[in-house]
Design a protein around this motif. Structure first.
Motif, PDB file in Angstrom:
ATOM      1  N   TYR A  39       0.829  -1.211   0.000  1.00 59.13           N
ATOM      2  CA  TYR A  39       0.000   0.000   0.000  1.00 59.13           C
ATOM      3  C   TYR A  39       0.866   1.265   0.000  1.00 59.13           C
ATOM      4  O   TYR A  39       0.582   2.224  -0.730  1.00 59.13           O
ATOM      5  CB  TYR A  39      -0.950   0.021   1.209  1.00 59.13           C
ATOM      6  N   SER A  77      -1.338  -0.775  -4.871  1.00 62.71           N
ATOM      7  CA  SER A  77      -1.591  -0.088  -3.606  1.00 62.71           C
ATOM      8  C   SER A  77      -3.083  -0.077  -3.304  1.00 62.71           C
ATOM      9  O   SER A  77      -3.503  -0.392  -2.181  1.00 62.71           O
ATOM     10  CB  SER A  77      -1.046   1.346  -3.686  1.00 62.71           C
ATOM     11  N   GLU A  78      -3.875   0.270  -4.288  1.00 63.59           N
ATOM     12  CA  GLU A  78      -5.332   0.287  -4.104  1.00 63.59           C
ATOM     13  C   GLU A  78      -5.858  -1.118  -3.814  1.00 63.59           C
ATOM     14  O   GLU A  78      -6.743  -1.287  -2.974  1.00 63.59           O
ATOM     15  CB  GLU A  78      -6.020   0.878  -5.333  1.00 63.59           C
ATOM     16  N   TRP A  81      -5.102  -2.154  -0.151  1.00 65.66           N
ATOM     17  CA  TRP A  81      -5.672  -1.355   0.926  1.00 65.66           C
ATOM     18  C   TRP A  81      -6.605  -2.128   1.860  1.00 65.66           C
ATOM     19  O   TRP A  81      -6.488  -1.989   3.074  1.00 65.66           O
ATOM     20  CB  TRP A  81      -6.352  -0.103   0.380  1.00 65.66           C
ATOM     21  N   SER A  85      -5.538  -2.119   5.590  1.00 68.61           N
ATOM     22  CA  SER A  85      -6.321  -1.376   6.578  1.00 68.61           C
ATOM     23  C   SER A  85      -6.645  -2.235   7.795  1.00 68.61           C
ATOM     24  O   SER A  85      -6.668  -1.728   8.919  1.00 68.61           O
ATOM     25  CB  SER A  85      -7.595  -0.817   5.953  1.00 68.61           C
ATOM     26  N   GLU A 103     -11.019   4.913   6.143  1.00 66.90           N
ATOM     27  CA  GLU A 103     -10.732   5.757   4.970  1.00 66.90           C
ATOM     28  C   GLU A 103     -10.281   7.155   5.396  1.00 66.90           C
ATOM     29  O   GLU A 103      -9.490   7.788   4.704  1.00 66.90           O
ATOM     30  CB  GLU A 103     -11.955   5.849   4.057  1.00 66.90           C
ATOM     31  N   ARG A 106      -6.426   7.317   5.863  1.00 62.51           N
ATOM     32  CA  ARG A 106      -5.511   7.153   4.725  1.00 62.51           C
ATOM     33  C   ARG A 106      -4.643   8.374   4.443  1.00 62.51           C
ATOM     34  O   ARG A 106      -3.411   8.238   4.326  1.00 62.51           O
ATOM     35  CB  ARG A 106      -6.274   6.770   3.461  1.00 62.51           C
ATOM     36  N   ASP A 110      -0.536   8.420   4.657  1.00 66.33           N
ATOM     37  CA  ASP A 110       0.288   8.828   3.514  1.00 66.33           C
ATOM     38  C   ASP A 110       1.212   9.987   3.894  1.00 66.33           C
ATOM     39  O   ASP A 110       2.398   9.975   3.551  1.00 66.33           O
ATOM     40  CB  ASP A 110      -0.598   9.234   2.337  1.00 66.33           C
TER      41      ASP A 110
END
Length: 172
Positions: A39, A77-78, A81, A85, A103, A106, A110
């Motif tokens: 991710y 990465s998507e 997730w 997570s 969410e 995130r 980052d």
């Protein structure tokens, strides 16, 4: 003001959550750790590219963030997730309210990774980072993330407070 308070709370929770996970032996699975690393790959590469741009030729692979090769990391990465997570929730532990939307965390993660990578890179390391990226770039993104997870396990052997505590798999 509420957003600032939320960010400070999340930063504290992340730091305490990681320390708490290490202290209490709470751990993430290898799959979750690998997903976390997969991710954050684009964030790491973006930060490294930004930090190293004054020291690298613009044509080296690390600086080609619009390339098809680089985009595979964004896609992976998507895809990583959802599993990442779950691991992040374990790392945060009870410092993250159950009702909190993951969410919402995130962008904070980052930003935290970007700051940590940027702070950790010294200009003299840029050519080595670029060379490592070029050597590992042909790997599928999940394998790159898995390699980081494996290196984390090896590096954490005997370390009582690893950055991410990866559960033992039971192999003998």
């Amino acid at each position: 003001m509420k957003k600032l308070a939320c960010c400070v709370t999340l930063l504290s929770a992340f730091n305490m959550g990681a320390a708490q996970a290490a202290e209490t032996k709470a751990c993430v699975s290898s799959e979750q750790a690998n997903a976390i690393f997969t991710y954050i790959l684009p964030v790491v590469f973006d930060a490294a590219g930004s930090k190293c741009s004054p020291y690298l030729d613009k044509n080296v692979a690390l600086m080609q963030q619009e390339s098809e090769s680089y985009q595979k990391y964004v896609i992976a990465s998507e895809q990583a997730w959802p599993t990442a997570s779950n691991g992040i929730r374990i790392i945060f532990g009870d410092k993250m309210p159950e009702s909190m939307d993951i969410e919402a965390v995130r962008p904070f993660i980052d930003g935290l990774v970007t700051a940590m990578v940027s702070d950790g890179i010294k200009p003299k390391s840029c050519s080595i980072i670029s060379e490592a990226y070029t050597l590992l770039e042909p790997l599928p993104a999940a394998n790159f993330g898995g390699l980081i997870g494996l290196l984390m396990k090896v590096g954490a052997e005997g370390d009582k407070n690893p950055p991410i505590n990866i559960c033992e798999t039971g192999a003998k």
